[in-house]
Design a protein around this motif. Structure first.
Motif, mmCIF file in Angstrom:
data_model
loop_
_atom_site.group_PDB
_atom_site.id
_atom_site.type_symbol
_atom_site.label_atom_id
_atom_site.label_comp_id
_atom_site.label_asym_id
_atom_site.label_seq_id
_atom_site.Cartn_x
_atom_site.Cartn_y
_atom_site.Cartn_z
ATOM 1 N N HIS A 222 -33.235 21.511 -21.762
ATOM 2 C CA HIS A 222 -32.953 21.738 -23.218
ATOM 3 C C HIS A 222 -31.941 22.137 -23.937
ATOM 4 O O HIS A 222 -30.949 22.754 -23.705
ATOM 5 C CB HIS A 222 -34.653 21.913 -23.639
ATOM 6 C CG HIS A 222 -35.387 20.881 -22.867
ATOM 7 N ND1 HIS A 222 -35.699 20.098 -22.704
ATOM 8 C CD2 HIS A 222 -36.828 21.311 -21.917
ATOM 9 C CE1 HIS A 222 -36.577 18.746 -22.363
ATOM 10 N NE2 HIS A 222 -36.806 20.684 -21.383
ATOM 11 N N ASN A 223 -32.226 23.271 -24.700
ATOM 12 C CA ASN A 223 -31.580 24.130 -25.374
ATOM 13 C C ASN A 223 -31.173 26.122 -24.962
ATOM 14 O O ASN A 223 -30.561 26.397 -25.572
ATOM 15 C CB ASN A 223 -31.994 24.688 -26.464
ATOM 16 C CG ASN A 223 -32.391 22.908 -27.954
ATOM 17 O OD1 ASN A 223 -31.567 22.377 -27.377
ATOM 18 N ND2 ASN A 223 -33.365 23.164 -28.167
ATOM 19 N N VAL A 224 -31.376 25.458 -23.899
ATOM 20 C CA VAL A 224 -31.319 27.331 -22.808
ATOM 21 C C VAL A 224 -29.733 27.202 -22.922
ATOM 22 O O VAL A 224 -29.621 26.617 -21.939
ATOM 23 C CB VAL A 224 -31.963 27.346 -21.794
ATOM 24 C CG1 VAL A 224 -31.648 28.443 -20.804
ATOM 25 C CG2 VAL A 224 -34.131 27.631 -22.145
ATOM 26 N N PRO A 225 -29.506 28.007 -23.183
ATOM 27 C CA PRO A 225 -27.791 28.775 -22.517
ATOM 28 C C PRO A 225 -27.591 28.273 -21.261
ATOM 29 O O PRO A 225 -27.534 29.605 -21.109
ATOM 30 C CB PRO A 225 -27.061 29.673 -23.946
ATOM 31 C CG PRO A 225 -27.790 30.044 -23.914
ATOM 32 C CD PRO A 225 -29.738 29.155 -24.027
ATOM 33 N N LEU A 226 -27.409 27.167 -20.604
ATOM 34 C CA LEU A 226 -27.257 27.733 -19.314
ATOM 35 C C LEU A 226 -25.911 28.021 -18.673
ATOM 36 O O LEU A 226 -25.874 27.063 -19.204
ATOM 37 C CB LEU A 226 -28.789 26.759 -17.994
ATOM 38 C CG LEU A 226 -28.381 26.897 -16.803
ATOM 39 C CD1 LEU A 226 -29.357 28.136 -16.114
ATOM 40 C CD2 LEU A 226 -29.570 25.380 -16.614
ATOM 41 N N ALA A 227 -26.018 28.203 -17.518
ATOM 42 C CA ALA A 227 -24.525 28.519 -17.062
ATOM 43 C C ALA A 227 -25.034 29.268 -15.336
ATOM 44 O O ALA A 227 -25.669 29.542 -14.757
ATOM 45 C CB ALA A 227 -23.811 29.538 -17.300
ATOM 46 N N HIS A 293 -19.025 34.726 -21.375
ATOM 47 C CA HIS A 293 -18.698 33.367 -22.166
ATOM 48 C C HIS A 293 -19.691 32.587 -22.576
ATOM 49 O O HIS A 293 -19.140 31.995 -23.845
ATOM 50 C CB HIS A 293 -17.498 32.798 -20.137
ATOM 51 C CG HIS A 293 -16.602 31.977 -21.793
ATOM 52 N ND1 HIS A 293 -17.350 30.523 -20.861
ATOM 53 C CD2 HIS A 293 -15.874 31.925 -21.822
ATOM 54 C CE1 HIS A 293 -17.327 29.397 -21.201
ATOM 55 N NE2 HIS A 293 -15.297 30.320 -21.621
ATOM 56 N N GLN A 294 -20.496 32.403 -21.457
ATOM 57 C CA GLN A 294 -21.540 31.541 -22.041
ATOM 58 C C GLN A 294 -22.115 31.845 -23.623
ATOM 59 O O GLN A 294 -22.120 31.554 -24.549
ATOM 60 C CB GLN A 294 -23.025 31.749 -21.233
ATOM 61 C CG GLN A 294 -24.086 30.347 -21.266
ATOM 62 C CD GLN A 294 -23.153 28.817 -21.035
ATOM 63 O OE1 GLN A 294 -22.362 28.578 -20.167
ATOM 64 N NE2 GLN A 294 -23.920 28.649 -21.066
ATOM 65 N N PRO A 299 -21.124 26.841 -25.183
ATOM 66 C CA PRO A 299 -20.562 25.507 -24.425
ATOM 67 C C PRO A 299 -21.943 24.542 -24.690
ATOM 68 O O PRO A 299 -23.411 25.079 -24.408
ATOM 69 C CB PRO A 299 -20.027 25.566 -23.375
ATOM 70 C CG PRO A 299 -20.903 26.502 -22.475
ATOM 71 C CD PRO A 299 -20.816 27.797 -23.743
ATOM 72 N N SER A 300 -22.128 22.945 -24.586
ATOM 73 C CA SER A 300 -22.674 21.985 -25.418
ATOM 74 C C SER A 300 -23.032 21.536 -24.266
ATOM 75 O O SER A 300 -24.128 20.821 -23.492
ATOM 76 C CB SER A 300 -22.536 21.550 -26.198
ATOM 77 O OG SER A 300 -21.220 20.274 -24.658
ATOM 78 N N GLN A 301 -22.312 21.663 -22.728
ATOM 79 C CA GLN A 301 -23.037 21.530 -21.503
ATOM 80 C C GLN A 301 -22.698 22.353 -20.513
ATOM 81 O O GLN A 301 -22.211 24.013 -20.668
ATOM 82 C CB GLN A 301 -21.696 20.472 -21.169
ATOM 83 C CG GLN A 301 -21.764 19.056 -22.144
ATOM 84 C CD GLN A 301 -22.743 18.175 -21.710
ATOM 85 O OE1 GLN A 301 -23.430 18.073 -20.859
ATOM 86 N NE2 GLN A 301 -22.801 17.982 -22.639
ATOM 87 N N LEU A 302 -23.815 22.537 -19.672
ATOM 88 C CA LEU A 302 -24.271 23.780 -18.496
ATOM 89 C C LEU A 302 -22.886 23.423 -17.310
ATOM 90 O O LEU A 302 -21.912 22.180 -17.309
ATOM 91 C CB LEU A 302 -25.499 22.716 -18.034
ATOM 92 C CG LEU A 302 -25.764 23.676 -16.349
ATOM 93 C CD1 LEU A 302 -27.061 23.486 -15.956
ATOM 94 C CD2 LEU A 302 -24.992 23.537 -15.025
ATOM 95 N N THR A 303 -22.910 24.486 -17.497
ATOM 96 C CA THR A 303 -21.136 24.626 -16.398
ATOM 97 C C THR A 303 -21.266 25.607 -15.119
ATOM 98 O O THR A 303 -21.825 26.371 -14.768
ATOM 99 C CB THR A 303 -20.235 25.610 -17.193
ATOM 100 O OG1 THR A 303 -19.321 24.881 -18.280
ATOM 101 C CG2 THR A 303 -18.064 25.987 -16.299
ATOM 102 N N VAL A 304 -20.507 24.884 -13.600
ATOM 103 C CA VAL A 304 -21.133 25.476 -12.580
ATOM 104 C C VAL A 304 -19.541 26.467 -11.926
ATOM 105 O O VAL A 304 -18.693 26.119 -12.565
ATOM 106 C CB VAL A 304 -21.220 24.683 -11.452
ATOM 107 C CG1 VAL A 304 -21.283 25.451 -10.043
ATOM 108 C CG2 VAL A 304 -22.302 23.648 -12.065
#
Length: 502
Positions: A222-227, A293-294, A299-304
């Protein structure tokens, strides 16, 4: 240089919640944050307690670990706040008071907790590696100051592909439906269907559970800034906290140590395969840089982000063996059973025969001798345990993958010159021959506990062992030649019509 670091400045007056802090990667992560981000506010570390060890004891055990001896800032360890809890319990087993503190104070969450056992029961692996991160995500959604949640996964999932990209791949099973289903059945039935659930692309429950966790986190963030950061095989430190730092026998470390001692002399693997190794400090530096960086770019999208070497600086098993043997010759252990070696083969019949001749047969003889003198026989059982553990690596030692790692270069391009040095994770600059010298010295010092002052004597012992090896081989060769000559003479004697002239 910390005063010139943009990343260090970012962590100033911010608190970080870390799970898995007592593991190899976790300890190095905690040490690096304390040393390179000296103005960090507080580190909350989730730790399991037991009837014999309360939370204060667990904290003291951690801060007394050797890894923190290289921190020179006064009172840096006072910033460590231990939180009693368990990744397998509801709400992570965190008390209401501690939970409220985390919700109000934490800005960065780093989840490095995981069960890395390849032979875990499926339910156990899912409990730690899937349900735990899922519960942590739910806690993150309540945090009022949260700026980044970094989940540490593994490069070794999605192994049905030769090239693995930096993206979340859907599995053949819906992860949430699977968890709900497994909760409704007993352990015996789960064990009976585990192989079918894993499929051909997952050699064990570890890789399977880590893949499922990524999918659930992506779906429910959801709105969690996840990487997500995916390290490959984490090995000894290249530079920090000190060159060669290592505290476990996982992965290649146990194989190199066993080969250096002459305890292991044959390995079942495909020597031409690329083996993906990543020094622990490179992985930790990337994790910290990803958190920065996160939080700063949002960023709006999850990045790996893949932390690996196969894409930009590959090394084969053959090269690893060669560099390791070179290093062991320079830095041999104080005590060795036989000359260090490490032959590789992927032929099952050859491996089985030679393991019996070069490992089990001597072990049986040693155990027999020990029993004659009233001592405990242990060598055969020891080899059984070692080769049972090595068999779990068979799938990885006979396959290779290329793990794409471009996203880390994107972060690096946005880092300051100082930060590129302080938080270095550029694997393109890694010299493998030099690294394995560092690695072997680390194994000698931190795993085998050999004092550096014993090195001259260890080298003399190694020379004597090589002389003995050459002597025994020459003796065996001579016996073989004499046997052939004697057989030829005997045959000629019976076949000649004039034996008296021979």
């Amino acid at each position: 240089m910390a005063s010139e670091s943009i990343i260090a400045d970012f962590f100033q007056d911010r608190s970080v919640f870390i799970t898995g802090s007592t593991g190899f990667v976790g300890k190095v992560l905690v040490e690096k944050l304390l040393r390179s981000c000296p103005k960090i506010k507080r580190l909350y570390l989730l730790m399991r307690t037991s009837p014999n060890k309360d939370i204060a004891t667990r904290r003291n055990e951690l801060i007394n670990n050797q890894v923190f001896s290289w921190i020179d800032q006064p009172n840096a360890l006072d910033k460590i706040f231990a939180v009693a809890g368990d990744m397998t319990l509801p709400g992570l087993g965190i008390s209401p008071a501690d939970m409220q503190l985390l919700i109000e104070d934490v800005s960065i969450v780093i989840n490095s907790a995981a069960s890395v056992r390849f032979d875990d029961e499926l339910k156990d692996a899912l409990q730690t590696n899937v349900k735990g991160p899922r519960q942590l995500l739910a806690i993150c959604q309540k945090m009022t100051k949260l700026e980044a949640f970094v989940h540490v996964s593994t490069a070794f999932n999605n192994l049905d592909r030769d090239v693995v990209g930096e993206m979340i791949y859907p599995s053949h099973i819906d992860p949430i439906k699977l968890i709900n289903f497994l909760e409704s059945i007993d352990g015996d039935f789960t064990r009976s269907i585990t192989k079918q659930l894993l499929g051909k692309s997952n050699p064990n429950t570890y890789t399977f559970s880590k893949s499922l966790a990524e999918q659930i986190l992506e779906r429910e963030k959801h709105n969690v800034p996840l990487a997500i950061v995916r390290p490959s095989i984490v090995t000894a430190a290249a530079k920090e906290p000190t060159p060669g730092w290592i505290d476990s026998l996982y992965g290649p470390t146990g194989l190199i140590a066993g080969g250096a001692k002459g305890f292991l002399r044959l390995f079942k693997c495909e020597a031409s395969c690329v083996i993906d190794l990543i020094p622990v400090d490179y992985a930790v530096n990337l994790i910290i840089a990803v958190a920065w960086h996160q939080a700063t770019t949002k960023p709006s999208q999850l990045t790996v982000y893949t932390s690996s070497t196969s894409y930009h600086n590959p090394i084969t098993i053959h090269q690893m063996r060669s560099f390791s043997e070179e290093a062991v010759t320079k830095y041999p252990p104080k005590e060795i059973m036989w000359c260090p070696s490490g032959e590789c083969t992927n032929r099952d019949w050859y491996f089985r025969i030679n393991v019996f001749l070069t490992h089990y047969l001597p072990a049986y003889l040693l155990d027999f001798t020990s029993q004659l003198f009233g001592k405990r026989a242990k060598m055969v059982k020891l080899y059984e345990r070692v080769f049972r553990a090595i068999s779990n690596l068979g799938f990885f030692n006979s396959h290779q993958w290329q793990f794409v790692s471009e996203n880390s270069l994107t972060i690096q391009s946005k880092m300051s010159t100082a930060d590129r040095k302080i938080f270095d994770f550029d694997v393109r600059q890694l010299n493998w021959r030099s690294y394995f010298e560092t690695y072997v010295q680390g194994i000698r010092l931190f795993i085998l506990k050999d004092d550096p002052s014993t090195l001259p004597q260890a080298r003399k012992t190694l020379v004597r062992m090589y002389v003995l090896k050459v002597f025994l081989r020459s003796l065996m060769s001579l016996c073989f030649v004499l046997s052939v000559v004697n057989r030829f003479k005997t045959r000629s004697l019976f076949q000649s019509p004039f034996p008296s002239l021979l």
